[in-house]
Design an enzyme around this catalytic site. Structure first.
Site, PDB file in Angstrom:
ATOM      1  N   GLU A  46       0.839  -1.212   0.000  1.00  8.70           N
ATOM      2  CA  GLU A  46       0.000   0.000   0.000  1.00  8.70           C
ATOM      3  C   GLU A  46       0.869   1.256   0.000  1.00  8.70           C
ATOM      4  OE1 GLU A  46      -2.420  -1.504   3.344  1.00  8.70           O
ATOM      5  OE2 GLU A  46      -4.132  -0.984   2.083  1.00  8.70           O
ATOM      6  N   GLU A  66      -3.981  -9.413   3.715  1.00 10.67           N
ATOM      7  CA  GLU A  66      -4.779  -9.120   4.915  1.00 10.67           C
ATOM      8  C   GLU A  66      -5.939 -10.087   5.120  1.00 10.67           C
ATOM      9  OE1 GLU A  66      -3.536  -6.956   2.853  1.00 10.67           O
ATOM     10  OE2 GLU A  66      -2.792  -5.192   3.910  1.00 10.67           O
TER      11      GLU A  66
END
Ligand code: NAI
Length: 661
Positions: A46, A66
């Protein structure tokens, strides 16, 4: 950078937060180039997506894992990635959590360049070349979403896939919902991402998945009752290995070894078997070479019928038929053929490893290496030590498992070891439920609805019903010479369901014969269909034995099957077959398709509440006093009496001397 420190999740978070940091980098006026070496996972990727350019080393791996922790990427990953690579590719990466190689990342458009050189140096040179380029078009959050005409359809299919793959897990579904919000302006999409993350962050599923994550690492720190452990035992290097018996299991094991770069001697009994195995193994290896796009030396494997090649190996894995006499004879032969230091390992799933060890000249170098089918896919390995296994032998088998990409769990020798021992009461309850009025599909659908990858009867059909039949015959529970009781069968003083034996006697051995508990398209078929023959067979069985069928609800199926399995898990702990309940959870999640979002059977028992598990077992035991597996274990009673301590304190409550080791 592999993202968040998960240990921080259980503590109050301290700043600075990642989202404003990434936004600030992206909004800055200086071009920022991410140089990616090693891993860019989760928050790491990210952050890279917030940079204006990305350069990756060819060995780098990128991903948003995740979902495997019960979460979604929540530092803008669900909003920037679909803008960069489109909805379908972003959905795939985010729902599965899979890693992509640098080469694939380049094809997908995640990185701008891949290099074989030092990524930092290349990135600096790259930065010089773009220093005057305007940044406006490099800020992903400002990009309009790439919405194809059939986006609704794509999202709907992704949602269906998330439900199906997740088997009750919330995070994959939330991943789709978050990506869906990338249709909105960035700031609104981010609000939605944060909302979904807050919901998941506090969820029991995320806690359970994080427990799984830590458990799979914790089992590497193995120990034995004699004090030997990972910390004080050294593994030997394995320069060459042998696999003996190239059937279902041996082929997969040989593939694993070659993929790990270990030269393999692959042995069979006759030319025909050897040729058949060679074809399958080479085809599997070639497929892997294509998939991994890596060079693999296929000459690492040598197929042979001759034992003389075994002289040069450091370790043998035996995977011949499940027959104690055959294996003992083979182990005796290996003792004289192999070098005195060669480790002798067995892939037996049930047999007594201590007995096999006594057939050799080196019982200290004998351990079980119990792989799970298909051996080249399933990530679990049970390493079975005997009372005489040396710490070095255990360390070597554990290390080899790791080298093969498995999670290795050290377990003491006992019938069925851990996984199959706990499975027995579970399968047994399912058989009793059929006698009492259920159908195979009712039982399976309750278990699959709970989240198991496969219900008990579909799983049995897949493995082959003859496997259990042979074990029951060997245990004297069925077969010639065993009195076929009447009515509700009793064997060796306890209730026994002969249904599975009767099905086998009809030649229905599961998928391989085209029928078992279900009907398939033909021998080797995979599509299970309810079989009217089985229904009529069950009705006739109940009629002959005077059994009044009753309606059996989903809850009873779950409680009878799962709590019986959990109860046996407590007995495994009492016997100190493993040193920690996390081992049982790892074995079930990785080897038996137990839903990871419930943590594993023992963690799940804690979540349901030990008093409830105990209460239901007591209830069912009153109703079925002739089923010993429903009798609550002493440890479970003890834990409830002590106020149900958390799982990491369970072993403190085991009474001295309870171990049968
Ligand atoms: P299989 O019947 O598919 O293969 C056994 C192979 O061993 C055959 O190809 C046979 O020709 C060969 N063989 C027999 N005697 C031999 C000898 N003296 N020397 C060399 N090769 C010999 O059996 P499978 O299913 O692969 O099982 C092998 C072992 O793995 C058994 O101990 C079984 O309990 C265990 N196991 C099986 C699992 C499964 O799902 N099938 C799972 C985990 C363990």
């Amino acid at each position: 950078m592999s993202g968040a420190d998960i240990r921080e999740f259980s503590r109050p978070m301290t700043g600075p937060a990642l989202v404003p940091l990434i936004d600030a980098i992206e909004a800055g006026e200086k071009p920022v180039v991410a140089a990616i070496e090693g891993m860019a996972l989760g928050g790491g990727l990210e952050l890279a997506l917030g940079c204006h350019y990305r350069i990756a080393h060819s060995k780098a791996q990128l991903g948003l894992p995740e979902v495997t922790l019960g979460l979604i990427p929540a530092a803008g990953g669900t909003q920037r990635l679909p803008r960069l690579i489109g909805f379908p590719a972003a959905l795939d990466m985010i729902i599965t959590g899979r890693r992509v190689s640098a080469g694939d990342a380049l094809k997908l458009g995640i990185v701008d360049q891949v290099t074989e050189r030092n990524a930092g140096e290349v990135a600096v040179a790259f930065a010089r070349s773009v220093v005057d380029c305007p940044l406006v078009s490099r800020r992903l959050s400002t990009w309009p979403p790439l919405c194809p005409a059939d986006l609704d359809n794509i999202l709907q299919m992704a949602l269906a896939r998330a439900w199906q793959r997740g088997r009750g897990a919330l995070a994959p579904v939330a991943c789709v919902q978050a990506v869906q919000a990338a249709r909105l302006p960035y700031s609104q999409g981010m609000q939605q991402e944060q909302k979904l993350m807050s919901m998941l962050f506090a969820s029991p599923q995320a806690r359970a998945l994080q427990y799984c994550f830590f458990s799979q690492r914790a089992v590497g720190k193995w120990s034995m009752p004699n004090g030997a452990c990972w910390d004080n035992s050294t593994a030997r290097p394995i320069r060459k290995a042998a696999v003996i018996g190239l059937g279902t299991m041996g082929r997969g094991i040989a593939v694993c070894l070659v993929l790990a770069g270990i030269p393999v001697i692959a042995m069979e009994t006759d030319e025909k078997q050897l040729e058949a195995a060679r074809r399958v193994v080479m085809a599997l290896l070639e497929k892997e070479v294509q998939k991994l796009a890596v060079g693999l030396h296929l000459g690492l494997i040598h197929f042979t019928l001759e034992q003389r090649y075994l002289r040069e190996v450091d370790l043998v894995i035996e995977a011949v038929f499940e027959d104690l006499a055959l294996k003992k004879q083979l182990f005796a032969e290996l003792s004289s053929v192999c070098h005195p230091d060669t480790l002798l390992c067995t892939n037996t799933s049930q047999l007594d490893v201590d007995q096999l060890a006594t057939a050799t000249s080196r019982p200290d170098l004998v351990v079980g290496m119990h792989f799970f089918a298909p051996a080249n896919k399933i990530k679990l390995l049970e390493v079975v030590f005997t009372s005489r296994s040396s710490p070095e032998a255990v360390a070597t088998a554990m290390q080899l498992g790791k080298w093969l990409g498995k999670v290795s769990v050290a377990v003491a020798n006992c019938p069925g070891f851990v996984g199959n021992r706990m499975l027995r009461p579970y399968v047994e309850q399912a058989g009793f439920l059929l006698e009492e009025g259920a159908t195979p599909e009712q039982v399976d659908s309750a278990l699959e609805h709970f989240g198991l990858a496969m219900g008990v009867f579909r799983m049995s059909d897949l493995s082959g019903l003859d496997v259990g039949w042979r074990v029951r015959k060997a245990a004297g529970l069925t077969g010639p010479g065993v009195p076929q009781g009447q009515l509700l069968q009793t064997q060796q003083g306890y209730r026994y369901s002969p249904l599975a034996d009767l099905i086998c006697q009809k030649g229905r051995l599961g998928q391989k014969t085209g029928c078992g508990w279900y009907l398939y398209e033909g021998p080797g078929g995979h599509m299970a269909r309810p079989d009217p023959w089985v229904h009529a067979f069950l009705e006739e069985y109940r009629r002959v034995h005077g059994l009044q069928p009753r309606s059996i609800g989903q809850q009873e199926v779950l409680e009878r099957c799962l709590f019986a399995l959990i109860n046996e898990g407590f007995r495994v702990l009492e016997d100190r077959i493993v040193m920690d309940p996390v081992a049982l959870d790892v074995i079930y999640v990785l080897g038996y398709g137990w839903p990871a979002h419930t943590g594993g059977p023992m963690y799940y028992a804690g979540e349901v509440g030990l008093p409830r598990v105990l209460g239901r077992l007591e209830y069912y035991q009153r109703v079925h006093p002739d089923i010993p597996h429903l009798r609550p274990s002493a440890l479970l009673r003890q834990l409830v009496a002590k106020g149900s301590p958390p799982i990491h304190k369970w072993m403190w409550h085991i009474e001295e001397g309870s171990s049968r080791l």
